[in-house]
Design an enzyme around this catalytic site. Sequence first.
Site, PDB file in Angstrom:
ATOM      1  NE  ARG A 104      30.501  44.863  42.514  1.00  0.00           N
ATOM      2  CZ  ARG A 104      31.528  45.693  42.533  1.00  0.00           C
ATOM      3  NH1 ARG A 104      32.210  45.903  41.443  1.00  0.00           N
ATOM      4  NH2 ARG A 104      31.866  46.306  43.632  1.00  0.00           N
ATOM      5  CD  GLU A 147      47.766  33.570  39.611  1.00  0.00           C
ATOM      6  OE1 GLU A 147      47.944  34.052  40.737  1.00  0.00           O
ATOM      7  OE2 GLU A 147      46.672  33.624  39.020  1.00  0.00           O
ATOM      8  CG  HIS A 154      65.070  24.994  54.439  1.00  0.00           C
ATOM      9  ND1 HIS A 154      66.215  24.716  55.168  1.00  0.00           N
ATOM     10  CD2 HIS A 154      65.497  25.357  53.204  1.00  0.00           C
ATOM     11  CE1 HIS A 154      67.283  24.934  54.409  1.00  0.00           C
ATOM     12  NE2 HIS A 154      66.878  25.314  53.209  1.00  0.00           N
ATOM     13  CE  LYS A 179      37.367  39.097  37.851  1.00  0.00           C
ATOM     14  NZ  LYS A 179      38.462  38.135  37.728  1.00  0.00           N
TER      15      LYS A 179
END
Length: 590
Positions: free
Chosen positions: A27, A463, A486, A585
């Site tokens: 975390r 992804e 483009h 995370k």
Amino acid sequence: MCGIVGCFAESGCYEKLMAALVNLEYRGYDSAGVALAGEKGIAVRKKKGAVRNLFGQPLAGTAGIGHTRWATHGKPSDENAHPHTAGKFALVHNGIIENYAALRAELSARGETFSSETDSEVIVKLIAALYSGDFFAAVAAACARLKGSYAVAVLCADHPREIVCAAYKSPLVAGAGKGAVYVCSDVPALFGAVSYVCPAEDGEFLHVCGSEIVFRRADGTPVPKVFCRTEEEGGARRQGGGSYMEAEIAQIPQGISRTLACLRGCDFAPAARVLRAAGRVFTAACGTAHHAALAFGHLLSQEARIPVLCEAASEFRYGDPLIGAGDVLVAVSQSGETADTLEAVRLAKQRGAFVIAVCNAPLSTLSRLADLLLQTCAGAEVAVAATKSYNCQLLCLYYLAAQAVFFKTTRFPAWFFALEGAARACGQALESAAAAERLARRLQGARAMYFIGRGADRFTAAEGALKVREIAYVFAESCPAGELKHGTLALVEEGFPVFAVATARALLQKTVNSLAEARARGARPVLFTQYGAEAAGCGAELFPPLPSLPEPLMPLVSVIPLQWFACHFCLLRGFDPDRPRNLAKSVTVE
Ligand code: AGP
């Protein structure tokens, strides 16, 4: 983002706290710290960098708190590391205090001095200023003054066997195990240490008094709660010195099998009914989960002819979406704690929409907020880069789309039955690891790359590009194959890698044409397809053929070589795929 933990144990409290902190490190890993309340007051140890920097002589005490930081206010440093202290108190915090500047000015005017640049330090200063002997009341009074989001755990030297915690828009769970009770940001960090868990709702307090945990309202009245049993299922074990990311990619087939088994037992009638009758279907998600949602939107609109609006959750919440009663929001999140996704869900619910959550954490805030939960059973995912959770999200969403088709037409689409073979196909796709590593070796020096695709393949391409950016720190951009000319093509020069994913036979030649245009400008094209034979001689390097599933299901397998590629690319460049710089995370702040 940050992870907080608190523990009471008559013996080994420090060791238990450190073990939980190591598990919680995904975390945030900018700094770490612990504090224990003992006979002689509160002892604090905190340091910039990883939790291992704290290892040393155990601190004494039976109640302790710990923190792993993902910096928001103030750079990673020893000073900005938690716990923060004031008078008799020590505090750890996850969240953002939006009115911290005003509070800091108020406290400074009263003569307080601050030793960090964090927003969190004002909370502990406020608690100390409001304390007159009642520990719980001081924390509750301080929290009443906070704006923003917080999960806090606080120690007080006068009450060395207590921890007072509060949660508001930041996750916090209580856990009970053999010989110890815990409070923690996340259930997976407590796997193995607790048998029962119970999440706190917004505005609730958790009061640890010895080995008892009481949930309370701000006025101190207890809130009755039911703890539920928890056990680890499907968490990855690192092989040798390998990374969690490698172990988690290797677990995709098991995750798919478990998720499918779970879906088979799910009552889809309510979801399918609302989807069929829905005026509009929206999706809200972030990052990888957003890519899964985009693939779902594409499939649902193609197969069920239902219009779907897919929005990044951070945009959804501020975009005044047209959502209302009769509409459906599909919210996708591995953690179920992503702040932007949760706010999108709260907004949709306020406006009367039905919320379907696709989530890997059944006790998370998202799972509890949703009207219907479709659980991905990927098992705990530790690496910051999402891999197996993505494949399981796709599976859940495809299953949902098939149910919607069934409720609309009384027939399941033919590809629905092929989901039974998805785990096996994912297993075959895993065999691309060695080829992906060789490709990564050849491209080791690349400083930028493009990923392209058409139809659903453009989401797989997105992804793949995200994975490369996130863990290998190489500029990687994705675009629909037809969009290349483009503008994006202008950056292509000699040796520039362009990866194309082409799993729809009808669009194969079109994508090959786009690769040819890039190759004519010096690009180094690589094609990922199951139709290699048809593309032979197209001038692109052909990656070993993808395993074959019905085309609508191909994103389940076509992403796997890209996940392997990003992982090996990262490792070859000398980085840790589990802990990419600047990231964490679970993104529990805006
Ligand atoms: C993916 O590799 C990322 N770590 C990130 O994009 C992630 O998917 C995103 O933050 C959403 O997280 P969630 O699924 O927990 O909501």
